[in-house]
Design a protein around this motif. Structure first.
Motif, PDB file in Angstrom:
ATOM      1  N   ASP A 109      75.420   1.074  83.672  1.00  0.00           N
ATOM      2  CA  ASP A 109      75.289   2.303  83.038  1.00  0.00           C
ATOM      3  C   ASP A 109      73.445   2.087  82.244  1.00  0.00           C
ATOM      4  OD1 ASP A 109      76.472   0.743  81.159  1.00  0.00           O
ATOM      5  OD2 ASP A 109      76.569   1.935  79.731  1.00  0.00           O
ATOM      6  N   HIS A 110      73.296   1.179  82.343  1.00  0.00           N
ATOM      7  CA  HIS A 110      72.082   0.350  81.566  1.00  0.00           C
ATOM      8  C   HIS A 110      71.326   0.096  82.902  1.00  0.00           C
ATOM      9  CE1 HIS A 110      72.911   0.283  77.859  1.00  0.00           C
ATOM     10  NE2 HIS A 110      73.965   0.337  78.758  1.00  0.00           N
ATOM     11  N   ASP A 202      72.909  -1.850  74.135  1.00  0.00           N
ATOM     12  CA  ASP A 202      74.932  -1.487  72.560  1.00  0.00           C
ATOM     13  C   ASP A 202      75.003  -2.595  72.062  1.00  0.00           C
ATOM     14  OD1 ASP A 202      75.031   0.375  75.109  1.00  0.00           O
ATOM     15  OD2 ASP A 202      76.496  -0.259  77.403  1.00  0.00           O
ATOM     16  N   HIS A 227      75.140   1.488  71.680  1.00  0.00           N
ATOM     17  CA  HIS A 227      76.592   1.653  72.738  1.00  0.00           C
ATOM     18  C   HIS A 227      76.961   3.023  71.926  1.00  0.00           C
ATOM     19  CE1 HIS A 227      80.339  -0.261  74.084  1.00  0.00           C
ATOM     20  NE2 HIS A 227      79.858  -0.010  74.822  1.00  0.00           N
ATOM     21  N   HIS A 228      75.877   3.937  72.774  1.00  0.00           N
ATOM     22  CA  HIS A 228      76.738   5.232  73.707  1.00  0.00           C
ATOM     23  C   HIS A 228      77.588   6.024  71.658  1.00  0.00           C
ATOM     24  CE1 HIS A 228      75.757   4.297  77.199  1.00  0.00           C
ATOM     25  NE2 HIS A 228      76.297   3.272  77.351  1.00  0.00           N
TER      26      HIS A 228
END
Ligand SMILES: [Zn+2]
Ligand SMILES: [Zn+2]
Length: 321
Positions: A109-110, A202, A227-228
């Motif tokens: 996701d990065h 994250d 981390h979201h």
């Protein structure tokens, strides 16, 4: 009626004039000279943060990506966040070149969008932290190598001065190989005059604790929430040290991880922080000239609040921007 020869002559002249205009006035990159800009793009569940320095130098921290997708002959089937979201944003800014790409860590996701960005733009340098034992990481490095992009390890304690902005690397503390972990994330702090930005990848509580113990300057007016907005990050001690005026969580709508964690958002809000979320607010842009900061979000500030004033973005009892 104009004869055909004359018409084609006029056509050729028109093409030449256009070509000359393009040479004399190339489509130039759009940025606000003298201001540092940090935009947290809306890439769904993932991270991609675009930074423009006051002299126009550019940095892209992560490039989004969809967890679980596979590559077919170097391309990703379906939505490719790098091709379909990040690259169009960069093109919309008139960019053909990115000076520095930072790959914070080796999670999809990065880094999933990075191969497309490396294909679509001339890239000066690729910064990495730890050498990660992960297929996606190796794929990005191979793509960078094929393009002749220099890959540079950045470690804790390194500092740079770019156009009056101090760039500090706070993490990782070693480039030794590791299995891809959130706690390997490259953490950057940007300081422009009185304003500062903390970009945390994250990282989770163990690294938050280590960075705190290292005693580096952590206070930042803007925090890219680690981390979201997950449960295992943004510990009370870390938030207290950073004490952000504005924070943004990069997160996908109705994501499978349940991010952001409600207790985490509560802790952030309890600091009096103005909190943005890319799933609700869209991309979030913060700019500063080192004295005053402007915040703008794509969705929630459509018209009336196109530029949140400094006072509107500050908590009542918080520091002035
Ligand atoms: Zn992530
Ligand atoms: Zn991760």
């Amino acid at each position: 009626m104009m004869n055909r020869k004359r018409a084609s002559g006029i056509g050729l002249a028109f093409v030449l004039v256009c070509a000359a205009l393009i040479v004399i006035y190339p489509f130039s990159a759009r940025f606000q000279r003298g201001r540092l800009e940090v935009t947290v793009l809306d890439v769904g569940q993932g991270d991609s943060i675009f930074v423009t320095f006051p002299d126009g130098r550019t940095m892209l921290v992560d490039a989004g990506g969809l967890p679980g997708a596979n590559y077919v002959r170097g391309m990703r089937p379906g939505l490719d966040v790098g091709e379909d979201v990040v690259s169009p944003f960069l093109w919309s800014r008139g960019l053909k070149r990115i000076d520095t790409i930072v790959m914070t860590h080796a999670h999809e996701d990065h880094l999933g969008g990075m191969p497309a960005v490396l294909r679509n733009f001339r890239v000066g340098e690729l910064w990495v932290g730890r050498d990660e034992d992960a297929a996606g990481y190796r794929h990005v490095l191979a793509e960078a190598k094929a393009k002749g992009v220099a890959v540079i390890h950045r470690l804790r304690g390194e500092h740079f001065d770019w156009a009056g902005v101090r760039v500090s690397v706070l993490w990782p503390d070693s480039s030794d190989p590791a299995r891809a972990r959130n706690d390997d994330s490259v953490v950057l702090r940007l300081q422009d005059g009185q304003d500062s930005f903390l970009l945390t990848g994250d990282i989770e509580r163990a690294v938050e604790r280590s960075i705190l113990a290292d005693g580096d300057e952590l206070a930042a007016k803007f925090l890219k929430v680690p981390h979201h907005g997950g449960r295992t990050s943004s510990t009370p001690a870390f938030l207290e040290a950073v004490h952000p005026v504005v924070a943004a969580i990069s997160v996908g709508e109705a994501n499978a991880y349940g991010d952001p964690n409600p207790e985490t958002t509560e802790r952030i809000l309890a600091q009096g922080t103005r909190l943005f979320r890319t799933d609700r607010d869209g991309a979030v842009t913060i700019t500063t000239d080192g004295q005053s900061m402007n915040v703008h979000s794509f969705l929630s500030c459509a018209n009336p609040c196109s530029e949140l004033s400094s006072s509107a973005a500050s908590p009542a009892e918080g520091p002035a921007f």
